[in-house]
Write an enzyme that holds these catalytic residues in place. Structure first.
Site, mmCIF file in Angstrom:
data_model
loop_
_atom_site.group_PDB
_atom_site.id
_atom_site.type_symbol
_atom_site.label_atom_id
_atom_site.label_comp_id
_atom_site.label_asym_id
_atom_site.label_seq_id
_atom_site.Cartn_x
_atom_site.Cartn_y
_atom_site.Cartn_z
ATOM 1 N N GLY A 1 21.931 47.424 43.989
ATOM 2 C CA GLY A 1 22.544 47.855 42.724
ATOM 3 C C GLY A 1 22.902 49.321 42.756
ATOM 4 O O GLY A 1 22.156 50.166 42.248
ATOM 5 N N SER B 1 26.769 50.448 42.689
ATOM 6 C CA SER B 1 28.031 50.698 41.979
ATOM 7 C C SER B 1 27.930 50.382 40.487
ATOM 8 O O SER B 1 27.221 49.468 40.070
ATOM 9 C CB SER B 1 29.141 49.835 42.580
ATOM 10 O OG SER B 1 29.191 50.000 43.967
ATOM 11 N N SER C 1 26.467 42.237 44.802
ATOM 12 C CA SER C 1 26.620 40.984 45.562
ATOM 13 C C SER C 1 25.325 40.177 45.524
ATOM 14 O O SER C 1 24.249 40.701 45.837
ATOM 15 C CB SER C 1 26.970 41.280 47.021
ATOM 16 O OG SER C 1 28.130 42.058 47.102
ATOM 17 N N GLU D 1 24.050 50.596 56.262
ATOM 18 C CA GLU D 1 25.147 49.646 56.080
ATOM 19 C C GLU D 1 26.225 49.861 57.148
ATOM 20 O O GLU D 1 26.821 48.909 57.631
ATOM 21 C CB GLU D 1 25.745 49.816 54.676
ATOM 22 C CG GLU D 1 26.742 48.727 54.338
ATOM 23 C CD GLU D 1 27.135 48.701 52.859
ATOM 24 O OE1 GLU D 1 26.760 49.622 52.120
ATOM 25 O OE2 GLU D 1 27.821 47.751 52.474
ATOM 26 N N GLU E 1 39.911 55.443 52.136
ATOM 27 C CA GLU E 1 40.249 56.817 51.709
ATOM 28 C C GLU E 1 39.020 57.728 51.858
ATOM 29 O O GLU E 1 39.135 58.873 52.299
ATOM 30 C CB GLU E 1 40.728 56.828 50.248
ATOM 31 C CG GLU E 1 42.114 56.235 50.021
ATOM 32 C CD GLU E 1 42.118 54.705 50.083
ATOM 33 O OE1 GLU E 1 41.029 54.088 49.979
ATOM 34 O OE2 GLU E 1 43.200 54.130 50.263
#
Ligand SMILES: Cc1cc2nc3c(=O)[nH]c(=O)nc-3n(C[C@H](O)[C@H](O)[C@H](O)COP(=O)(O)OP(=O)(O)OC[C@H]3O[C@@H](n4cnc5c(N)ncnc54)[C@H](O)[C@@H]3O)c2cc1C
Length: 391
Positions: free
Chosen positions: A129, A131, A163, A248, A375
């Site tokens: 958790g 974002s 997710s 990650e 980006e």
């Protein structure tokens, strides 16, 4: 050019391959499919536990955490063998790759026993958790509040894109504990069991992903969380965030390199334009493997190399997206057909669950967003490799 590994690394590979040959589930029917990245059916739990108990889940870990103290190069060949076969060691990848890994780095001995080992042994599942609606790339803007009141925190706020949260037992949740501090300095991290009163998970569908749904909004209303569930130090959650994101991104390129390789096999170019695209795909796959190998060699020498991870993620994820589109176009209407997977390890292979070229194309968009967008990778490369000024 032929890249080779030392004999001890190849011996390690041979031992793992022998283990896979002996233990891979060989039935391809009757297996319940995972419906999200935190839903782990019983057969997949048994598989993950078998890897844990034999030191093959995360070989770099010590034996009590599912490994065998393997060197970096040994960990690499382990990953290479898994991704070459498209075999998933766990169907709760965030659980073992990010949440348990963060707990092993930042957690207390009690948290390792109570949470990390059960996650690694597939007794419970976990989701991430981070974002929020106003805090994605700029994670430090997160607003979910946690107020320390005696022996517990009271949490209020909202997460998004979480997710697998609807199937997870616990969410590693990034919260703001000091609203007056500069934004990177007032963040902490809490383990929040999803059955705690006040936690509401609202799953929503996306074009890519599981047969069912994977993403969630998660709402917290006056959620009481024991203070012992704080991971790392109070207000030092940014360190955990960097650690978690590092986990990650580590070696993500290995997976991209193998996916690109599979795309080249799947691509049958006909006209000149398609041959040109095919050549680009082959070169991208080769470039990624060589760049990845040189980054691996530097890491094995102990050199910290965060910018290289950004180059590899950017190159790999964008090449994957281009390759998925080109192979879809080359396949025409066949791109909608779900190919039969005939390998003996079909149940472990996620491609067997949703593998048409169109599905693959739709899923490829996630690669340039999750784990830091293209980006953001370009910003890191500009500032940390090219030395350009921040704007
Ligand atoms: C498949 C998938 C799974 C995910 N799973 C999880 C999960 O389990 N848990 C979780 O917490 N999150 C998860 N996410 C969310 C993911 O971390 C965010 O989507 C990502 O960090 C981007 O944030 P955002 O969507 O809010 O986009 P924004 O940050 O709002 O960005 C929007 C656009 O602006 C660009 N942009 C933003 N800032 C800059 C800048 N400084 N310079 C240049 N361009 C910029 C971005 O590149 C992007 O194109 C997942 C995302 C995907 C795709």
């Amino acid at each position: 050019m032929q890249l080779t590994f030392d004999a001890d690394v190849e011996a390690f590979r041979a031992e793992f391959v022998a283990f896979l040959d002996r233990h891979l589930p060989d039935e391809d029917e009757g297996f319940e499919r995972p419906r999200s990245c935190s839903h782990v059916p019983e057969w997949a739990r048994r598989w993950q536990r078998l890897l844990f108990d034999n030191g093959w889940l995360l070989p770099g870990n010590p034996p009590e955490f599912g490994g065998r103290n393997a060197s970096l190069l040994q960990q690499y060949v382990h990953l290479e063998e898994l991704s070459r076969r498209r075999i998933y060691p766990s169907f709760n990848p965030q659980g073992i790759g990010i949440i348990a890994a963060s707990l092993l780095t930042f957690g207390t001995p009690e948290q390792k026993l109570r949470w990390a080992i059960p996650i690694l042994r597939a007794e419970i599942t976990a989701s991430l958790g981070m974002s929020e609606p106003g805090a994605g790339s700029d994670l430090a803007s997160l607003k979910t509040r946690a107020l320390l009141q005696g022996d517990h925190f009271v949490v209020n706020g909202q997460k998004v894109w979480t997710s697998g949260a609807h199937d997870a037992d616990v969410v590693l949740t990034f919260v703001r504990t000091d609203p007056k501090a500069p934004k990177h300095k007032g963040i902490s991290v809490l383990l929040i069991p999803t059955d705690t009163p006040g936690v509401v998970r609202r799953p929503f569908a996306s074009v890519c992903g599981y047969d069912d749904v994977d993403f969630n909004e998660v709402f917290f209303t006056d959620v009481h969380v024991p203070a012992e569930n704080l991971v790392g130090k109070l207000n030092e959650g940014w360190r955990v965030a960097n650690g978690s994101l590092g986990h990650e991104r580590t070696m993500l390129w290995t997976d991209y390199a193998n996916l690109l390789q599979q795309l080249t096999v799947d691509f049958s170019p006909s006209g000149a334009l398609e041959r040109d695209r095919y050549a680009t795909l082959v070169m991208d796959a080769q470039a990624l493997r060589l760049l990845g190998s040189s980054a691996l060699a530097r890491a094995a020498r102990g050199e910290e190399d965060v910018p290289a991870q950004s180059v590899l993620k950017l190159l790999g994820s964008e090449a994957l997206q281009r390759g998925a589109e080109d192979t879809l176009n080359a396949a025409g209407a066949n791109g909608l057909v779900h190919p039969a997977i005939t390998s003996s390890f079909a149940p472990l292979n996620l491609d067997s669950h949703y593998g048409s070229r169109f599905d693959r194309y739709a899923r490829s968009f996630a690669a340039t967003i999750a784990g830091g967008t293209s980006e953001i990778q370009r910003n890191i490369i500009a500032e940390r490799i090219l030395g350009l000024p921040r704007n």
